[in-house]
Design a protein around this motif. Structure first.
Motif, PDB file in Angstrom:
ATOM      1  N   PRO A  60       0.844  -1.212   0.000  1.00  0.00           N
ATOM      2  CA  PRO A  60       0.000   0.000   0.000  1.00  0.00           C
ATOM      3  C   PRO A  60       0.879   1.263   0.000  1.00  0.00           C
ATOM      4  N   ALA A  61       0.350   2.341  -0.577  1.00  0.00           N
ATOM      5  CA  ALA A  61       1.087   3.595  -0.677  1.00  0.00           C
ATOM      6  C   ALA A  61       0.159   4.780  -0.421  1.00  0.00           C
ATOM      7  N   LEU A  62       0.739   5.830   0.119  1.00  0.00           N
ATOM      8  CA  LEU A  62      -0.040   7.058   0.326  1.00  0.00           C
ATOM      9  C   LEU A  62      -0.518   7.590  -1.021  1.00  0.00           C
ATOM     10  N   HIS A  63      -1.709   8.131  -1.049  1.00  0.00           N
ATOM     11  CA  HIS A  63      -2.264   8.725  -2.256  1.00  0.00           C
ATOM     12  C   HIS A  63      -1.423   9.938  -2.646  1.00  0.00           C
ATOM     13  N   GLY A  64      -1.155  10.083  -3.937  1.00  0.00           N
ATOM     14  CA  GLY A  64      -0.354  11.211  -4.415  1.00  0.00           C
ATOM     15  C   GLY A  64      -0.976  12.555  -4.098  1.00  0.00           C
ATOM     16  N   GLY A  65      -2.303  12.624  -4.156  1.00  0.00           N
ATOM     17  CA  GLY A  65      -2.985  13.880  -3.830  1.00  0.00           C
ATOM     18  C   GLY A  65      -2.840  14.237  -2.367  1.00  0.00           C
ATOM     19  N   VAL A  66      -2.847  13.224  -1.506  1.00  0.00           N
ATOM     20  CA  VAL A  66      -2.638  13.453  -0.077  1.00  0.00           C
ATOM     21  C   VAL A  66      -1.222  13.978   0.150  1.00  0.00           C
ATOM     22  N   VAL A 112       5.309  19.186  -7.441  1.00  0.00           N
ATOM     23  CA  VAL A 112       5.691  18.110  -6.522  1.00  0.00           C
ATOM     24  C   VAL A 112       6.561  17.098  -7.259  1.00  0.00           C
ATOM     25  N   ASP A 113       7.645  16.703  -6.609  1.00  0.00           N
ATOM     26  CA  ASP A 113       8.491  15.612  -7.094  1.00  0.00           C
ATOM     27  C   ASP A 113       8.234  14.413  -6.196  1.00  0.00           C
ATOM     28  N   TYR A 114       7.659  13.354  -6.782  1.00  0.00           N
ATOM     29  CA  TYR A 114       7.413  12.116  -6.033  1.00  0.00           C
ATOM     30  C   TYR A 114       8.670  11.258  -6.183  1.00  0.00           C
ATOM     31  N   LEU A 115       9.443  11.144  -5.120  1.00  0.00           N
ATOM     32  CA  LEU A 115      10.737  10.465  -5.202  1.00  0.00           C
ATOM     33  C   LEU A 115      10.629   8.965  -4.972  1.00  0.00           C
ATOM     34  N   ARG A 116       9.649   8.543  -4.181  1.00  0.00           N
ATOM     35  CA  ARG A 116       9.368   7.118  -3.926  1.00  0.00           C
ATOM     36  C   ARG A 116       7.972   7.040  -3.325  1.00  0.00           C
ATOM     37  N   SER A 117       7.449   5.842  -3.200  1.00  0.00           N
ATOM     38  CA  SER A 117       6.113   5.674  -2.619  1.00  0.00           C
ATOM     39  C   SER A 117       6.127   6.046  -1.142  1.00  0.00           C
ATOM     40  N   GLY A 118       5.072   6.752  -0.743  1.00  0.00           N
ATOM     41  CA  GLY A 118       4.882   7.031   0.678  1.00  0.00           C
ATOM     42  C   GLY A 118       4.344   5.772   1.336  1.00  0.00           C
ATOM     43  N   LEU A 119       5.022   5.284   2.341  1.00  0.00           N
ATOM     44  CA  LEU A 119       4.625   4.042   3.006  1.00  0.00           C
ATOM     45  C   LEU A 119       3.483   4.282   3.980  1.00  0.00           C
ATOM     46  N   PRO A 120       2.795   3.216   4.394  1.00  0.00           N
ATOM     47  CA  PRO A 120       1.680   3.374   5.336  1.00  0.00           C
ATOM     48  C   PRO A 120       2.198   3.618   6.761  1.00  0.00           C
ATOM     49  N   ARG A 121       2.747   4.798   6.977  1.00  0.00           N
ATOM     50  CA  ARG A 121       3.230   5.213   8.298  1.00  0.00           C
ATOM     51  C   ARG A 121       3.240   6.736   8.375  1.00  0.00           C
ATOM     52  N   LEU A 151      14.151  11.255   1.513  1.00  0.00           N
ATOM     53  CA  LEU A 151      12.887  11.930   1.198  1.00  0.00           C
ATOM     54  C   LEU A 151      12.007  11.038   0.330  1.00  0.00           C
ATOM     55  N   PHE A 152      10.685  11.136   0.543  1.00  0.00           N
ATOM     56  CA  PHE A 152       9.781  10.439  -0.375  1.00  0.00           C
ATOM     57  C   PHE A 152       9.094  11.415  -1.316  1.00  0.00           C
ATOM     58  N   ALA A 153       9.147  12.711  -0.978  1.00  0.00           N
ATOM     59  CA  ALA A 153       8.590  13.735  -1.865  1.00  0.00           C
ATOM     60  C   ALA A 153       9.196  15.085  -1.506  1.00  0.00           C
ATOM     61  N   GLN A 154       9.209  15.954  -2.494  1.00  0.00           N
ATOM     62  CA  GLN A 154       9.622  17.337  -2.258  1.00  0.00           C
ATOM     63  C   GLN A 154       8.818  18.213  -3.205  1.00  0.00           C
ATOM     64  N   ALA A 155       8.747  19.494  -2.892  1.00  0.00           N
ATOM     65  CA  ALA A 155       7.951  20.390  -3.720  1.00  0.00           C
ATOM     66  C   ALA A 155       8.519  21.801  -3.672  1.00  0.00           C
ATOM     67  N   THR A 156       8.206  22.540  -4.713  1.00  0.00           N
ATOM     68  CA  THR A 156       8.520  23.959  -4.770  1.00  0.00           C
ATOM     69  C   THR A 156       7.229  24.680  -5.111  1.00  0.00           C
ATOM     70  N   GLY A 157       6.946  25.733  -4.374  1.00  0.00           N
ATOM     71  CA  GLY A 157       5.724  26.488  -4.613  1.00  0.00           C
ATOM     72  C   GLY A 157       5.982  27.973  -4.644  1.00  0.00           C
ATOM     73  N   HIS A 158       5.142  28.661  -5.394  1.00  0.00           N
ATOM     74  CA  HIS A 158       5.180  30.115  -5.464  1.00  0.00           C
ATOM     75  C   HIS A 158       3.813  30.616  -5.017  1.00  0.00           C
ATOM     76  N   PHE A 159       3.822  31.655  -4.208  1.00  0.00           N
ATOM     77  CA  PHE A 159       2.597  32.099  -3.555  1.00  0.00           C
ATOM     78  C   PHE A 159       2.439  33.603  -3.664  1.00  0.00           C
ATOM     79  N   LEU A 160       1.183  34.030  -3.778  1.00  0.00           N
ATOM     80  CA  LEU A 160       0.827  35.439  -3.743  1.00  0.00           C
ATOM     81  C   LEU A 160       0.555  35.777  -2.286  1.00  0.00           C
ATOM     82  N   MET A 161       1.307  36.711  -1.755  1.00  0.00           N
ATOM     83  CA  MET A 161       1.172  37.063  -0.345  1.00  0.00           C
ATOM     84  C   MET A 161       0.002  38.022  -0.162  1.00  0.00           C
ATOM     85  N   PRO A 162      -0.752  37.845   0.930  1.00  0.00           N
ATOM     86  CA  PRO A 162      -1.875  38.750   1.172  1.00  0.00           C
ATOM     87  C   PRO A 162      -1.363  40.122   1.599  1.00  0.00           C
TER      88      PRO A 162
END
Length: 170
Positions: A60-66, A112-121, A151-162
């Motif tokens: 089993p693996a964590l859902h990518g959307g999660v 998002v960069d999915y580097l490996r499956s997220g395990l059930p933990r 790492l099992f995932a990493q991400a880069t995001g850009h945001f509009l600040m309020p």
């Protein structure tokens, strides 16, 4: 006469209460079960394992959307917390009143960069703000499970600040 500093325990309780109020203001965070641990001004996001988070029960693996949501939540809360932290420490905002004024940054893009499956933990994530200006912020997030160096995932995001409360752009 010089004002006596508050006891450290009072300061810690106020900071913890401010973080809790910030996080509990978003129902999706509660649905996923994401928690935050604070050490000084550093936050670690924690995603406790739950069967509803599994995307592929055969692995089993964590859902990518999660996984993506977990990373994005870590980034957004880090940005909101860094602004709130600065306002609390300089006395511009009383955490008891100021949390109603907190506005979250809006996502411009999130990769998002999915580097490996997220395990059930349990999973953990830490966000690092690369750049934060008045209008724009760039954040990098890393997620791991048992080993911080694996790492099992990493991400880069850009945001509009309020805009800050009371500013003409508001």
């Amino acid at each position: 006469m010089k004002k006596r500093p508050e006891p450290v325990q009072v300061v810690k309780q106020r900071r913890d209460a401010a973080l809790k109020a910030l996080v509990t203001g978003v129902p999706y965070i509660a649905y996923l079960g994401i928690q935050f641990e604070r050490r000084g001004d550093e936050l670690t996001a924690i995603l406790p394992f739950d069967d509803k988070l599994i995307g592929n029960p055969l692995l089993p693996a964590l859902h990518g959307g999660v996984t993506a949501a977990f990373l994005e939540v870590a980034a957004v809360i880090e940005l909101a917390w860094s602004g709130l932290w600065e306002d609390m420490e300089t006395g511009r905002v009383d955490p008891g009143e100021g949390l109603a004024l907190v506005r979250f940054p809006k996502t411009i893009d999130f990769t998002v960069d999915y580097l490996r499956s997220g395990l059930p933990r349990d999973a953990y994530a830490r966000a690092r703000i690369n750049r934060s200006g008045r209008r724009y912020a760039s954040v990098h997030v890393e997620a791991w499970q048992d080993n911080r160096a694996r790492l099992f995932a990493q991400a880069t995001g850009h945001f509009l600040m309020p805009p800050p409360p009371g500013s003409p752009a508001e």
